[in-house]
Design an enzyme around this catalytic site. Structure first.
Site, PDB file in Angstrom:
ATOM      1  N   LEU A  53       1.903 108.038  -1.556  1.00  0.00           N
ATOM      2  CA  LEU A  53       1.077 108.982  -0.811  1.00  0.00           C
ATOM      3  C   LEU A  53      -0.401 108.587  -0.796  1.00  0.00           C
ATOM      4  O   LEU A  53      -1.004 108.361  -1.846  1.00  0.00           O
ATOM      5  CB  LEU A  53       1.238 110.384  -1.413  1.00  0.00           C
ATOM      6  CG  LEU A  53       0.581 111.542  -0.648  1.00  0.00           C
ATOM      7  CD1 LEU A  53       1.192 111.699   0.733  1.00  0.00           C
ATOM      8  CD2 LEU A  53       0.708 112.836  -1.436  1.00  0.00           C
ATOM      9  N   ASP A  54      -0.964 108.502   0.420  1.00  0.00           N
ATOM     10  CA  ASP A  54      -2.387 108.216   0.633  1.00  0.00           C
ATOM     11  C   ASP A  54      -2.848 106.929  -0.032  1.00  0.00           C
ATOM     12  O   ASP A  54      -3.991 106.806  -0.487  1.00  0.00           O
ATOM     13  CB  ASP A  54      -3.256 109.382   0.141  1.00  0.00           C
ATOM     14  CG  ASP A  54      -3.050 110.641   0.962  1.00  0.00           C
ATOM     15  OD1 ASP A  54      -2.786 110.516   2.175  1.00  0.00           O
ATOM     16  OD2 ASP A  54      -3.146 111.750   0.402  1.00  0.00           O
ATOM     17  N   ALA A  55      -1.958 105.933  -0.094  1.00  0.00           N
ATOM     18  CA  ALA A  55      -2.298 104.666  -0.741  1.00  0.00           C
ATOM     19  C   ALA A  55      -1.996 103.462   0.145  1.00  0.00           C
ATOM     20  O   ALA A  55      -1.922 102.340  -0.334  1.00  0.00           O
ATOM     21  CB  ALA A  55      -1.555 104.533  -2.071  1.00  0.00           C
TER      22      ALA A  55
END
Length: 284
Positions: A227-229
């Site tokens: 997530l969000d990486a």
């Protein structure tokens, strides 16, 4: 006039640029843009090239075949060739926030974005009037814990039926599953504030205000299972002071989100982004 864009990456070695440019000339092309980068740490060569062909008999598919056999296989290249005649198709996923949606549709309506938007998908009905106003088909696909898999199946059906090239999560407040990500690797673009991982949760600007931050920002990246990486495409920041209220921070943050997301979409649609090992190379 036929114009193509070529993206290449491979192990760095001598004579790649000369071989590619000579190949273009040999096949009747005129290079109008070329840029390259070598990642010294990983020993990887990257190149983006635009070329024009005036011959009426030019065929992009035939060119791809000859390029592969005569050049790409020799250098063990990972490569893609795009024709300027085909605009990429972008699907918009939204929820209830409208600032990115209004901005993107305004840019699209004015011809600023080199792409097509066949439809908009939302897990809420609230923003349908905006889609209707811009005359873009709107599909309401509710998502709950129990219906998430069914909802993604409906989304995939629409995406495949319309030959979508990439997806933009314009403040779509749902986590995208690995099923969708695996179908569109490095082709799902997200936008969020740049406080992560410091201020997680539903009210990051409130947390940032209490902490007295001096810089706020926005990040646009490709979606991965972490997530969000995912690989970062575009970022921007602005300074704030003690005199700014929470509403000021939110307003400034939304302005940044609009600009950063639009720029990320332009870079992707114009074939200026290359991804390698969760990192991007962005060409000018």
């Amino acid at each position: 006039m036929n114009k193509i864009t070529i993206l290449i990456h491979c192990k760095d070695r001598p004579n790649i640029i000369a071989s590619v440019t000579n190949f273009i000339a040999k096949n009747g092309g005129n290079i109008v843009y070329i840029d390259q980068h070598v990642d010294r740490e990983q020993d990887i060569f990257f190149m983006r090239l635009e070329s024009e062909f005036t011959s009426e008999s030019f065929s992009t598919n035939e060119f791809k075949s000859v390029f592969k056999n005569d050049l790409a296989d020799k250098f063990e290249m990972k490569w893609r060739i795009y024709s300027s005649e085909k605009k990429p198709k972008m699907a918009l996923f939204i929820s209830k926030y409208d600032h990115c949606l209004y901005d993107l549709l305004g840019r699209y309506n004015s011809g600023e974005l080199n792409l097509e938007i066949p439809f908009i998908i939302s897990n809420h009905i609230d923003l349908k009037p905006i889609a209707d106003n811009f005359k873009i088909p709107f599909y309401h696909i509710p998502v709950t814990k129990d219906t998430k898999q069914e909802a993604e199946d409906k989304q995939l059906e629409l995406l495949e039926k319309n030959n979508i090239d990439f997806i933009v999560l314009a403040r779509y407040m749902q986590i995208v599953s690995s099923k969708l990500i695996s179908r569109y690797p490095n082709k799902i673009i997200n936008i969020h504030h740049s406080f992560l991982p410091a201020f997680v949760g539903a009210k990051p600007y409130h947390s940032a205000y209490k902490r007295g931050v001096k810089i706020i920002g926005a990040t646009s990246h490709y979606v991965t299972e972490e997530l969000d990486a995912g690989p970062i495409i575009e970022q921007d920041v602005t300074r704030v002071t003690h005199a700014h209220s929470i509403s000021d921070l939110i307003s400034k943050g939304r302005d940044l989100e609009k600009i950063v997301l639009a720029n990320a979409i332009k870079l992707h649609a114009n074939r200026k982004v290359m991804v390698f090992n969760n990192k991007t190379v962005i060409f000018s």
